[in-house]
Motif scaffolding. Structure first.
Motif, PDB file in Angstrom:
ATOM      1  N   ARG A 313      71.006 -32.318 -12.635  1.00 58.34           N
ATOM      2  CA  ARG A 313      69.954 -32.744 -13.298  1.00 58.34           C
ATOM      3  C   ARG A 313      69.739 -34.316 -12.698  1.00 58.34           C
ATOM      4  O   ARG A 313      70.376 -35.006 -12.528  1.00 58.34           O
ATOM      5  CB  ARG A 313      70.450 -33.063 -14.935  1.00 58.34           C
ATOM      6  N   ARG A 314      68.307 -34.378 -12.474  1.00 61.66           N
ATOM      7  CA  ARG A 314      67.822 -35.702 -12.042  1.00 61.66           C
ATOM      8  C   ARG A 314      66.890 -36.462 -12.853  1.00 61.66           C
ATOM      9  O   ARG A 314      66.284 -36.017 -13.742  1.00 61.66           O
ATOM     10  CB  ARG A 314      67.006 -35.373 -10.573  1.00 61.66           C
ATOM     11  N   THR A 315      67.059 -37.678 -12.640  1.00 62.84           N
ATOM     12  CA  THR A 315      66.268 -38.615 -13.413  1.00 62.84           C
ATOM     13  C   THR A 315      65.527 -39.630 -12.437  1.00 62.84           C
ATOM     14  O   THR A 315      66.262 -40.299 -11.834  1.00 62.84           O
ATOM     15  CB  THR A 315      67.134 -39.408 -14.543  1.00 62.84           C
ATOM     16  N   ASN A 316      64.300 -39.911 -12.917  1.00 64.91           N
ATOM     17  CA  ASN A 316      63.541 -40.926 -11.925  1.00 64.91           C
ATOM     18  C   ASN A 316      62.543 -41.601 -13.012  1.00 64.91           C
ATOM     19  O   ASN A 316      61.919 -41.097 -13.871  1.00 64.91           O
ATOM     20  CB  ASN A 316      62.859 -40.149 -10.886  1.00 64.91           C
ATOM     21  N   ALA A 317      62.405 -42.956 -12.907  1.00 64.22           N
ATOM     22  CA  ALA A 317      61.417 -43.675 -13.459  1.00 64.22           C
ATOM     23  C   ALA A 317      60.156 -43.321 -13.127  1.00 64.22           C
ATOM     24  O   ALA A 317      59.905 -42.947 -11.876  1.00 64.22           O
ATOM     25  CB  ALA A 317      61.639 -45.050 -13.405  1.00 64.22           C
ATOM     26  N   ILE A 318      59.058 -43.369 -13.567  1.00 63.54           N
ATOM     27  CA  ILE A 318      57.707 -42.701 -13.059  1.00 63.54           C
ATOM     28  C   ILE A 318      56.537 -43.958 -13.635  1.00 63.54           C
ATOM     29  O   ILE A 318      56.477 -44.312 -14.619  1.00 63.54           O
ATOM     30  CB  ILE A 318      57.450 -41.583 -13.643  1.00 63.54           C
ATOM     31  N   ARG A 319      55.708 -44.122 -12.641  1.00 63.12           N
ATOM     32  CA  ARG A 319      54.563 -45.214 -13.067  1.00 63.12           C
ATOM     33  C   ARG A 319      53.377 -44.536 -11.980  1.00 63.12           C
ATOM     34  O   ARG A 319      53.042 -44.510 -10.984  1.00 63.12           O
ATOM     35  CB  ARG A 319      55.095 -46.419 -12.547  1.00 63.12           C
ATOM     36  N   SER A 320      52.485 -43.580 -12.837  1.00 59.83           N
ATOM     37  CA  SER A 320      51.288 -42.987 -12.428  1.00 59.83           C
ATOM     38  C   SER A 320      50.059 -43.872 -12.713  1.00 59.83           C
ATOM     39  O   SER A 320      50.014 -44.337 -13.877  1.00 59.83           O
ATOM     40  CB  SER A 320      51.405 -41.543 -13.036  1.00 59.83           C
ATOM     41  N   ALA A 321      49.069 -43.605 -11.810  1.00 64.05           N
ATOM     42  CA  ALA A 321      47.749 -44.347 -11.802  1.00 64.05           C
ATOM     43  C   ALA A 321      46.653 -43.233 -12.352  1.00 64.05           C
ATOM     44  O   ALA A 321      46.520 -42.216 -11.650  1.00 64.05           O
ATOM     45  CB  ALA A 321      47.486 -44.955 -10.566  1.00 64.05           C
ATOM     46  N   ILE A 322      46.150 -43.601 -13.566  1.00 61.32           N
ATOM     47  CA  ILE A 322      45.093 -42.644 -13.879  1.00 61.32           C
ATOM     48  C   ILE A 322      43.896 -43.453 -14.162  1.00 61.32           C
ATOM     49  O   ILE A 322      43.918 -44.540 -14.852  1.00 61.32           O
ATOM     50  CB  ILE A 322      45.579 -41.988 -15.119  1.00 61.32           C
ATOM     51  N   SER A 323      42.578 -42.769 -13.608  1.00 61.08           N
ATOM     52  CA  SER A 323      41.506 -43.416 -13.819  1.00 61.08           C
ATOM     53  C   SER A 323      40.784 -42.760 -14.745  1.00 61.08           C
ATOM     54  O   SER A 323      40.426 -41.396 -14.545  1.00 61.08           O
ATOM     55  CB  SER A 323      40.715 -43.542 -12.495  1.00 61.08           C
ATOM     56  N   LEU A 324      39.861 -43.164 -15.723  1.00 57.00           N
ATOM     57  CA  LEU A 324      39.059 -42.520 -16.722  1.00 57.00           C
ATOM     58  C   LEU A 324      37.467 -42.617 -16.113  1.00 57.00           C
ATOM     59  O   LEU A 324      36.521 -42.094 -16.580  1.00 57.00           O
ATOM     60  CB  LEU A 324      38.910 -43.014 -17.972  1.00 57.00           C
ATOM     61  N   ASN A 325      37.379 -43.385 -14.836  1.00 58.06           N
ATOM     62  CA  ASN A 325      36.302 -43.418 -14.226  1.00 58.06           C
ATOM     63  C   ASN A 325      35.784 -42.456 -13.108  1.00 58.06           C
ATOM     64  O   ASN A 325      37.050 -41.702 -12.937  1.00 58.06           O
ATOM     65  CB  ASN A 325      35.972 -44.876 -13.470  1.00 58.06           C
ATOM     66  N   GLU A 326      34.609 -42.196 -12.908  1.00 59.68           N
ATOM     67  CA  GLU A 326      34.367 -41.287 -11.820  1.00 59.68           C
ATOM     68  C   GLU A 326      34.978 -41.613 -10.445  1.00 59.68           C
ATOM     69  O   GLU A 326      35.080 -42.826 -10.254  1.00 59.68           O
ATOM     70  CB  GLU A 326      32.978 -40.987 -11.606  1.00 59.68           C
ATOM     71  N   PRO A 327      35.233 -40.707  -9.755  1.00 58.52           N
ATOM     72  CA  PRO A 327      35.676 -41.353  -8.263  1.00 58.52           C
ATOM     73  C   PRO A 327      34.590 -42.156  -7.848  1.00 58.52           C
ATOM     74  O   PRO A 327      33.279 -41.930  -7.901  1.00 58.52           O
ATOM     75  CB  PRO A 327      35.864 -39.954  -7.208  1.00 58.52           C
ATOM     76  N   LEU A 328      34.957 -43.293  -6.845  1.00 61.48           N
ATOM     77  CA  LEU A 328      34.050 -44.134  -6.281  1.00 61.48           C
ATOM     78  C   LEU A 328      32.858 -43.151  -5.325  1.00 61.48           C
ATOM     79  O   LEU A 328      33.237 -42.206  -4.588  1.00 61.48           O
ATOM     80  CB  LEU A 328      35.004 -45.098  -5.337  1.00 61.48           C
ATOM     81  N   ALA A 329      31.765 -43.677  -5.111  1.00 61.62           N
ATOM     82  CA  ALA A 329      30.703 -42.902  -4.491  1.00 61.62           C
ATOM     83  C   ALA A 329      31.285 -43.069  -3.039  1.00 61.62           C
ATOM     84  O   ALA A 329      31.711 -43.960  -2.393  1.00 61.62           O
ATOM     85  CB  ALA A 329      29.544 -43.874  -4.397  1.00 61.62           C
ATOM     86  N   GLY A 330      31.209 -41.695  -2.436  1.00 67.22           N
ATOM     87  CA  GLY A 330      31.608 -41.637  -0.921  1.00 67.22           C
ATOM     88  C   GLY A 330      32.955 -41.214  -0.963  1.00 67.22           C
ATOM     89  O   GLY A 330      33.535 -40.924   0.020  1.00 67.22           O
ATOM     90  N   ALA A 331      33.859 -41.410  -2.119  1.00 69.36           N
ATOM     91  CA  ALA A 331      35.265 -40.946  -1.964  1.00 69.36           C
ATOM     92  C   ALA A 331      35.392 -39.492  -2.289  1.00 69.36           C
ATOM     93  O   ALA A 331      35.016 -39.098  -3.411  1.00 69.36           O
ATOM     94  CB  ALA A 331      36.139 -41.886  -2.947  1.00 69.36           C
TER      95      ALA A 331
END
Length: 422
Positions: A313-331
């Motif tokens: 059984r493994r345990t890791n802290a986690i910190r994820s980035a979520i954007s509620l914006n649209e992806p940048l133009a050209g991305a």
């Protein structure tokens, strides 16, 4: 023949014996005569042994020293970069152990924090290489030695079933995405987390999600309910994401009841919002995240198989980035999955199929990659068909693909089954 030290002593004994015999003949005496004959016989035996042919000494064998090449694999990466990869060697008793040195994996398997990695195909695409044996040989013999073959005698080979959890960059939308780049699944995953502003303090609402992540795949955990609980107007945000932009106004072709109802030149009814109205609605929809940036922070637990067959059984802290914006133009929209198909380098009228799994709700989009491999450089005329809802098909136009693979390219494609058309 090489003279031995005891051969010299035998010669001295023989000379001494001759002297004793001469003395006994001249002066007589039984004691002197007896001693002289004993010494003479002994010296003759030693001389005979000295004259026997000597057993040949086996020639010295060459010396073989095996290690691994430990040099840095890319001048663009430091040894402590998450995307760096090198192999290191150490001795355990009489055994040489060669192991990969990967800072990211070392951190994950030691219980470190999972944070987003930004890459295109692989986190190690700039540093990947095969392990390299460093062979040193020394010829200690007295003859010329010609090495004409190397053979690896493998006692056993077994797969490494450990998963490799990865957060692939920023997630765009009200969901959490986790990839597994390893060869074994992550099972009984339990994610306890909060949704907060990036770098914000703890103390928000606690949530929990349960899921599995297959080997070599990924999972998407919907978070619409959790975002609603912290004050995000998810339905309004989804409506705003369906907008098109034209001549300073935002247009909606669906009957969503936002803005003013107008008609375009073709008689189609549209809902029109000016920029100020759009910004007001968007701020209201984003709630506690006015800039659209969210941090998912918490703890991930999962079961995994180990190389020896045990389960941990493994345990890791986690910190994820979520954007509620649209992806940048050209991305470009980041791919949700990558597939591999192998074509024949010589063949006609055949079909190669591969299973895919992508579910899209109305208004959603997705992107995945299909890598095409062959056993040599070749040219292919083909088209792509995607089957959905059992018997429905969407097809591409004709594709002419010139594929290059040199004889030095060492990474083989996975074998696939050939299916002949009916």
């Amino acid at each position: 023949m090489r003279r031995r030290p005891w051969y010299l002593w035998a010669t001295i004994a023989a000379v001494g014996t001759a002297c004793l015999i001469t003395a006994s003949l001249i002066w007589g005496g039984q004691a002197i005569e007896f001693a002289s004959w004993v010494a003479g016989i002994g010296s003759l035996v030693l001389a005979a042994v000295a004259l026997l042919p000597r057993r040949p000494t086996p020639p010295a064998e060459p010396t073989l020293i095996v290690s691994t090449h430990e040099g840095r694999t890319s001048t663009l990466l430091g040894d402590d970069d998450a995307g760096s990869l090198r192999y290191i060697a150490r001795h355990d008793g009489g055994m040489l152990l060669i192991e990969p040195e990967i800072p990211y994996l070392n951190s994950v398997r030691d219980g470190g924090e999972l944070t987003p990695l930004h890459y295109w195909h692989s986190p190690w695409e700039k540093s990947f290489h095969w392990p390299i044996l460093d062979i040193k040989i020394v010829n200690n013999s007295n003859r010329t030695v010609l090495f004409h073959e190397a053979a690896l005698h493998v006692k056993a080979s077994r797969p490494d079933p450990r998963p490799v959890p990865v957060l692939h960059g920023v997630t765009y939308g009200t969901f959490f995405g986790l990839l597994n780049l390893g060869w074994g699944p992550m099972t009984n995953c339990s994610l306890r987390f909060q949704l907060r502003r990036p770098g914000g303090p703890d103390g928000g609402k606690d949530f929990e999600a349960h899921f599995d992540v297959p080997a070599g795949g990924g999972t998407t955990v919907p978070l619409q309910e959790q975002f609603l609980d912290v004050g995000v107007d998810v339905p309004l945000l989804e409506k705003l994401s369906q907008l098109g932009y034209s001549f300073g106004d935002y247009l909606i072709r669906r009957d969503v009841g936002l803005g003013r109802l107008v008609e375009d030149s073709s008689g189609h009814q549209l809902w029109r919002l000016d920029r100020a109205e759009y910004e007001t609605l968007r701020r209201r929809a984003l709630g506690p995240f006015p800039d659209g940036h969210v941090e998912l922070a918490g703890t991930l637990q999962y079961d995994q198989a180990e190389i020896d067959g045990s389960h941990t059984r493994r345990t890791n802290a986690i910190r994820s980035a979520i954007s509620l914006n649209e992806p940048l133009a050209g991305a470009p929209l980041p791919p949700s999955h990558e597939y591999l198909v192998q074509l024949r380098s010589d063949g006609k009228n055949y079909i190669e199929t591969l299973p895919v799994s992508h579910s899209l709700a109305p208004g959603e989009s997705d992107r995945f990659l299909i890598s095409i491999a062959a056993d040599r450089s070749s040219v292919h005329e083909l088209s792509l068909q995607l089957r959905y809802n059992d018997d429905r098909v969407v097809a591409s136009g004709p594709i002419n693909l010139t594929l290059f693979r040199s004889t030095a390219d060492e990474m083989p494609a996975s074998p696939v089954d050939h299916q002949e058309p009916a």
